[in-house]
Design a protein around this motif. Sequence first.
Motif, PDB file in Angstrom:
ATOM      1  N   VAL A 165      -5.907  -5.619  -7.123  1.00  0.00           N
ATOM      2  CA  VAL A 165      -4.763  -6.327  -6.962  1.00  0.00           C
ATOM      3  C   VAL A 165      -4.239  -6.582  -5.671  1.00  0.00           C
ATOM      4  N   LEU A 166      -4.300  -5.655  -4.866  1.00  0.00           N
ATOM      5  CA  LEU A 166      -3.628  -5.742  -3.547  1.00  0.00           C
ATOM      6  C   LEU A 166      -4.919  -6.496  -2.770  1.00  0.00           C
ATOM      7  N   ALA A 167      -5.922  -6.279  -3.012  1.00  0.00           N
ATOM      8  CA  ALA A 167      -6.967  -7.029  -2.314  1.00  0.00           C
ATOM      9  C   ALA A 167      -6.957  -8.500  -2.519  1.00  0.00           C
ATOM     10  N   LEU A 168      -6.914  -8.759  -3.868  1.00  0.00           N
ATOM     11  CA  LEU A 168      -6.726 -10.099  -4.175  1.00  0.00           C
ATOM     12  C   LEU A 168      -5.518 -10.769  -3.729  1.00  0.00           C
ATOM     13  N   ASP A 221       0.773  -1.291  -0.135  1.00  0.00           N
ATOM     14  CA  ASP A 221       0.223  -0.045  -0.014  1.00  0.00           C
ATOM     15  C   ASP A 221       0.810   1.305   0.038  1.00  0.00           C
ATOM     16  N   SER A 222       1.833   1.287   0.576  1.00  0.00           N
ATOM     17  CA  SER A 222       2.826   2.182   0.619  1.00  0.00           C
ATOM     18  C   SER A 222       3.528   2.742  -0.833  1.00  0.00           C
ATOM     19  N   LEU A 223       3.710   1.514  -1.708  1.00  0.00           N
ATOM     20  CA  LEU A 223       4.004   1.575  -3.148  1.00  0.00           C
ATOM     21  C   LEU A 223       3.032   2.411  -3.924  1.00  0.00           C
ATOM     22  N   ILE A 224       1.538   2.001  -3.594  1.00  0.00           N
ATOM     23  CA  ILE A 224       0.505   2.621  -4.026  1.00  0.00           C
ATOM     24  C   ILE A 224       0.412   4.200  -3.595  1.00  0.00           C
ATOM     25  N   GLU A 225       0.551   4.392  -2.516  1.00  0.00           N
ATOM     26  CA  GLU A 225       0.554   5.751  -2.076  1.00  0.00           C
ATOM     27  C   GLU A 225       1.592   6.557  -2.686  1.00  0.00           C
ATOM     28  N   LEU A 226       2.766   5.961  -2.870  1.00  0.00           N
ATOM     29  CA  LEU A 226       3.964   6.491  -3.654  1.00  0.00           C
ATOM     30  C   LEU A 226       3.520   6.813  -5.080  1.00  0.00           C
ATOM     31  N   GLY A 237      -5.360   3.342 -10.402  1.00  0.00           N
ATOM     32  CA  GLY A 237      -5.131   3.227  -9.174  1.00  0.00           C
ATOM     33  C   GLY A 237      -6.111   2.332  -8.557  1.00  0.00           C
ATOM     34  N   GLY A 238      -7.124   2.460  -9.042  1.00  0.00           N
ATOM     35  CA  GLY A 238      -8.069   1.359  -8.427  1.00  0.00           C
ATOM     36  C   GLY A 238      -7.882   0.137  -8.869  1.00  0.00           C
ATOM     37  N   VAL A 239      -7.089  -0.270 -10.073  1.00  0.00           N
ATOM     38  CA  VAL A 239      -6.914  -1.561 -10.522  1.00  0.00           C
ATOM     39  C   VAL A 239      -5.638  -1.948  -9.730  1.00  0.00           C
ATOM     40  N   LEU A 240      -4.757  -1.157  -9.071  1.00  0.00           N
ATOM     41  CA  LEU A 240      -3.629  -1.680  -8.458  1.00  0.00           C
ATOM     42  C   LEU A 240      -4.261  -2.004  -6.835  1.00  0.00           C
ATOM     43  N   ILE A 274      -7.783  -5.000   6.591  1.00  0.00           N
ATOM     44  CA  ILE A 274      -7.277  -4.362   5.632  1.00  0.00           C
ATOM     45  C   ILE A 274      -7.890  -4.443   4.370  1.00  0.00           C
ATOM     46  N   VAL A 275      -8.568  -5.511   4.088  1.00  0.00           N
ATOM     47  CA  VAL A 275      -9.015  -5.743   2.732  1.00  0.00           C
ATOM     48  C   VAL A 275     -10.318  -4.722   2.643  1.00  0.00           C
TER      49      VAL A 275
END
Length: 243
Positions: free
Chosen positions: A119-122, A76-81, A113-116, A214-215
């Motif tokens: 992917v994180l949720a999966l 999630d930190s990478l997504i925030e980045l 961003g939504g797709v990423l 977190i999900v």
Amino acid sequence: MAETYCGNESAAPISVVGGCGALPVNPEGSIERADLIGRAFRLEWLTVAWMVVEGTVAIGAAVDAGSLTLAAFGFDSLIELASAGVLIWRLTVELRHGQMVSEAAERRASRVGGVLLYVLALFIIGGVAWSFWTHHGETFSIAGFVVALLAMPVMFMLARRKIALATSLGSRAMRADAVESITCGWLSLVVVIGLVADLTIGAWWIDPVTSLAIVWFVVREAREAWSGEECTACSTEDSGILR
């Protein structure tokens, strides 16, 4: 721009576009907006600096401790980045080309961003299933605990300031980035709770259960990013955590 006397030659000249009767230019407003954009730039670069530290420590600690929660936190930190990078790009476009920014580009960035996030949720759900199947837990990580503990005040401070600037600039994109910061703050709280519970109780199931918490945050944020809608948490009135 030429100074024009409109209706009263004894009055002080004003700058107008299109002659008398047109709207006057508001240089003070332009200067104020440029100052707001400068403050937004500083916030985003501060976000980038922190996310590099947070992501590196969280992912490294996740590998050492075998922690799914810390791995999700680091991802999630990478997504925030990435979100901060998009904001820096948008602010640069406005400085170079004016206030009008392509809505199509904003929608594309939001959907990426939504797709990423999906992917994180999966990734989290798959990891949870694997943990329950193998009864695999985690080892307490001091580094992961410290970075998650520090992330809570840092993220909520950044989110509060981003929301204030987003309101002043009228920027939906910056509001969305503020939501990323809010979510990261909540994720750090979940990580701290999970690590403390694992240290005190020592149950293998603590890590996958906190990962499921977190999900919920991730999927909610992914839906908002994909739809392009503004989240109600973006306003200080509706977001009690930022008061």
